[in-house]
Write a protein that holds these residues in place. Structure first.
Motif, PDB file in Angstrom:
ATOM      1  N   LEU A  70      35.557 104.059   1.768  1.00 47.42           N
ATOM      2  CA  LEU A  70      37.031 103.241   2.915  1.00 47.42           C
ATOM      3  C   LEU A  70      36.570 102.302   3.776  1.00 47.42           C
ATOM      4  O   LEU A  70      35.442 101.967   5.186  1.00 47.42           O
ATOM      5  N   PHE A  71      37.081 100.692   2.848  1.00 49.90           N
ATOM      6  CA  PHE A  71      36.610  99.716   3.691  1.00 49.90           C
ATOM      7  C   PHE A  71      38.203  99.267   4.449  1.00 49.90           C
ATOM      8  O   PHE A  71      39.062  99.721   3.852  1.00 49.90           O
ATOM      9  N   GLU A  72      38.132  98.605   5.965  1.00 47.17           N
ATOM     10  CA  GLU A  72      38.941  98.237   6.369  1.00 47.17           C
ATOM     11  C   GLU A  72      39.281  96.984   7.415  1.00 47.17           C
ATOM     12  O   GLU A  72      37.963  96.916   8.129  1.00 47.17           O
ATOM     13  N   THR A  73      39.962  96.215   7.244  1.00 49.43           N
ATOM     14  CA  THR A  73      39.888  95.038   8.221  1.00 49.43           C
ATOM     15  C   THR A  73      41.083  94.999   9.641  1.00 49.43           C
ATOM     16  O   THR A  73      41.739  95.557   9.387  1.00 49.43           O
ATOM     17  N   ASP A  74      41.122  94.150  10.411  1.00 48.28           N
ATOM     18  CA  ASP A  74      41.920  94.248  11.723  1.00 48.28           C
ATOM     19  C   ASP A  74      43.147  93.829  11.063  1.00 48.28           C
ATOM     20  O   ASP A  74      43.781  93.716  11.616  1.00 48.28           O
ATOM     21  N   GLN A  75      42.908  93.239   9.853  1.00 51.51           N
ATOM     22  CA  GLN A  75      44.310  93.486   9.027  1.00 51.51           C
ATOM     23  C   GLN A  75      45.525  94.285   8.748  1.00 51.51           C
ATOM     24  O   GLN A  75      46.350  93.789   8.127  1.00 51.51           O
ATOM     25  N   GLY A  76      44.962  95.195   9.034  1.00 49.89           N
ATOM     26  CA  GLY A  76      45.233  96.379   8.215  1.00 49.89           C
ATOM     27  C   GLY A  76      45.345  96.247   6.833  1.00 49.89           C
ATOM     28  O   GLY A  76      46.094  97.450   6.077  1.00 49.89           O
ATOM     29  N   PHE A  97      34.609  93.790  -1.509  1.00 51.30           N
ATOM     30  CA  PHE A  97      36.071  94.034  -2.502  1.00 51.30           C
ATOM     31  C   PHE A  97      36.738  92.245  -1.494  1.00 51.30           C
ATOM     32  O   PHE A  97      36.526  91.942  -0.840  1.00 51.30           O
ATOM     33  N   ILE A  98      37.845  92.325  -2.775  1.00 51.26           N
ATOM     34  CA  ILE A  98      38.430  90.993  -2.414  1.00 51.26           C
ATOM     35  C   ILE A  98      39.669  91.674  -1.186  1.00 51.26           C
ATOM     36  O   ILE A  98      40.233  92.754  -1.290  1.00 51.26           O
ATOM     37  N   VAL A  99      39.703  90.573  -0.342  1.00 52.02           N
ATOM     38  CA  VAL A  99      40.363  90.947   1.280  1.00 52.02           C
ATOM     39  C   VAL A  99      41.670  89.637   1.066  1.00 52.02           C
ATOM     40  O   VAL A  99      41.799  88.274   0.127  1.00 52.02           O
ATOM     41  N   LYS A 100      42.818  90.153   1.532  1.00 52.24           N
ATOM     42  CA  LYS A 100      44.028  88.986   1.744  1.00 52.24           C
ATOM     43  C   LYS A 100      43.837  88.390   2.925  1.00 52.24           C
ATOM     44  O   LYS A 100      42.974  88.931   4.407  1.00 52.24           O
ATOM     45  N   ASP A 101      44.773  87.805   3.568  1.00 50.83           N
ATOM     46  CA  ASP A 101      44.340  87.167   4.543  1.00 50.83           C
ATOM     47  C   ASP A 101      43.027  86.878   5.595  1.00 50.83           C
ATOM     48  O   ASP A 101      42.931  87.089   6.830  1.00 50.83           O
ATOM     49  N   SER A 102      41.715  86.328   4.435  1.00 56.19           N
ATOM     50  CA  SER A 102      40.736  86.334   4.818  1.00 56.19           C
ATOM     51  C   SER A 102      40.505  85.483   6.023  1.00 56.19           C
ATOM     52  O   SER A 102      39.640  85.370   7.323  1.00 56.19           O
ATOM     53  N   GLU A 103      40.813  84.222   6.234  1.00 56.19           N
ATOM     54  CA  GLU A 103      41.378  83.590   7.010  1.00 56.19           C
ATOM     55  C   GLU A 103      41.065  83.997   8.897  1.00 56.19           C
ATOM     56  O   GLU A 103      40.737  83.439  10.223  1.00 56.19           O
ATOM     57  N   GLN A 104      42.042  85.059   8.594  1.00 56.27           N
ATOM     58  CA  GLN A 104      42.535  85.553   9.955  1.00 56.27           C
ATOM     59  C   GLN A 104      42.077  86.956  10.419  1.00 56.27           C
ATOM     60  O   GLN A 104      42.055  87.545  11.654  1.00 56.27           O
ATOM     61  N   ILE A 105      40.722  87.892   9.668  1.00 54.44           N
ATOM     62  CA  ILE A 105      40.224  88.163   9.659  1.00 54.44           C
ATOM     63  C   ILE A 105      38.631  88.468  10.702  1.00 54.44           C
ATOM     64  O   ILE A 105      38.076  87.087  10.286  1.00 54.44           O
ATOM     65  N   ASN A 106      39.118  88.731  11.776  1.00 55.84           N
ATOM     66  CA  ASN A 106      37.880  89.192  13.157  1.00 55.84           C
ATOM     67  C   ASN A 106      36.889  89.623  13.006  1.00 55.84           C
ATOM     68  O   ASN A 106      35.184  89.203  12.945  1.00 55.84           O
ATOM     69  N   GLN A 107      37.297  90.805  12.150  1.00 54.29           N
ATOM     70  CA  GLN A 107      36.633  91.840  11.969  1.00 54.29           C
ATOM     71  C   GLN A 107      36.659  93.218  11.154  1.00 54.29           C
ATOM     72  O   GLN A 107      37.872  93.200  10.560  1.00 54.29           O
ATOM     73  N   PHE A 108      35.667  93.969  10.544  1.00 56.78           N
ATOM     74  CA  PHE A 108      36.223  94.718   9.514  1.00 56.78           C
ATOM     75  C   PHE A 108      35.659  96.156   9.648  1.00 56.78           C
ATOM     76  O   PHE A 108      34.420  96.258  10.324  1.00 56.78           O
ATOM     77  N   HIS A 109      35.789  98.115   9.224  1.00 56.61           N
ATOM     78  CA  HIS A 109      34.592  98.267   9.378  1.00 56.61           C
ATOM     79  C   HIS A 109      35.048  99.100   8.150  1.00 56.61           C
ATOM     80  O   HIS A 109      35.859  99.084   6.895  1.00 56.61           O
TER      81      HIS A 109
END
Length: 209
Positions: free
Chosen positions: A137-143, A173-185
């Motif tokens: 499971l991949f998760e960004t700090d943008q939810g 993984f394709i992500v949305k709001d990439s410019e807002q992502i500061n971290q992910f786990h």
């Protein structure tokens, strides 16, 4: 007057040629990292091995990619008998070739998009077979939450590993709001033996840009 005109044209041609030679020479000075030496290019995603600075782009028959962010890591995590090494993490913008639109259409309806990818190596330090997936499971700090089924590379890193076997490749993984992502786990899978007996719990790994 005509001599003057042709002189200008020749000068432009010479300058253009020199510029092209300079760009080629500069590109040739970029060396791919040693850990990528044996990597075989993916059939669906353009090869990003020579993209080592933000802003660099490359184009091949699969499309055009531009590197937006890069984090060199070379960090190893232990999950029971399994060693997971993350070599690098990249945020990349992709403009896929029209021939691959259908491949990505099941993952996104956007014609161009950003994705986060990691080059990893997994090693089974046990003598027996092990079942393990680097990312469950991949998760960004943008939810945004993305399951392993949506990995765009599909390089069989989830396959069973023989004893003492290593395997390396990309996960992305394709992500949305990439410019807002500061971290992910991301969370790895649980580690199982060949009889599906649990060997070790899953591990949660956090990465900051």
């Amino acid at each position: 007057m005509m001599k003057y005109f042709f002189g200008i044209v020749i000068s432009i041609v010479i300058l253009t040629g020199c510029s092209g030679q300079h760009q080629s020479a500069e590109a040739n000075t970029i060396e791919e990292p040693e850990y990528l030496a044996d990597y075989v290019a993916n059939p669906q995603v353009p090869d990003d091995r020579l993209l080592q600075k933000a802003g660099q782009s490359t184009t091949d028959e699969k499309g055009t990619i531009t590197l937006k962010k890069l984090k060199q890591m070379d960090q190893t995590y232990t999950i029971g008998d399994m060693e997971l090494t993350i070599q690098d993490v990249k945020l990349i913008h992709l403009e896929p070739d029209e021939s691959l639109i259908d491949y990505f259409h099941v993952l996104t309806h956007e014609k161009t998009f950003d994705y986060i990818k990691m080059f990893v190596e997994i090693t089974n330090t046990a003598k027996e077979k092990r079942k393990f997936a680097p990312v469950a499971l991949f998760e960004t700090d943008q939810g945004e939450k993305i399951s392993w089924e949506k990995d765009i590379y599909l390089e069989r890193l989830n396959d069973t590993l023989e004893g003492s076997q290593s395997r390396s490749g990309n996960i992305g993984f394709i992500v949305k709001d990439s410019e807002q992502i500061n971290q992910f786990h991301f969370t790895t899978s649980t580690l199982f033996d060949q009889q599906d007996k649990k060997i070790a719990e899953a591990k949660k790994i956090e990465i900051k840009w």
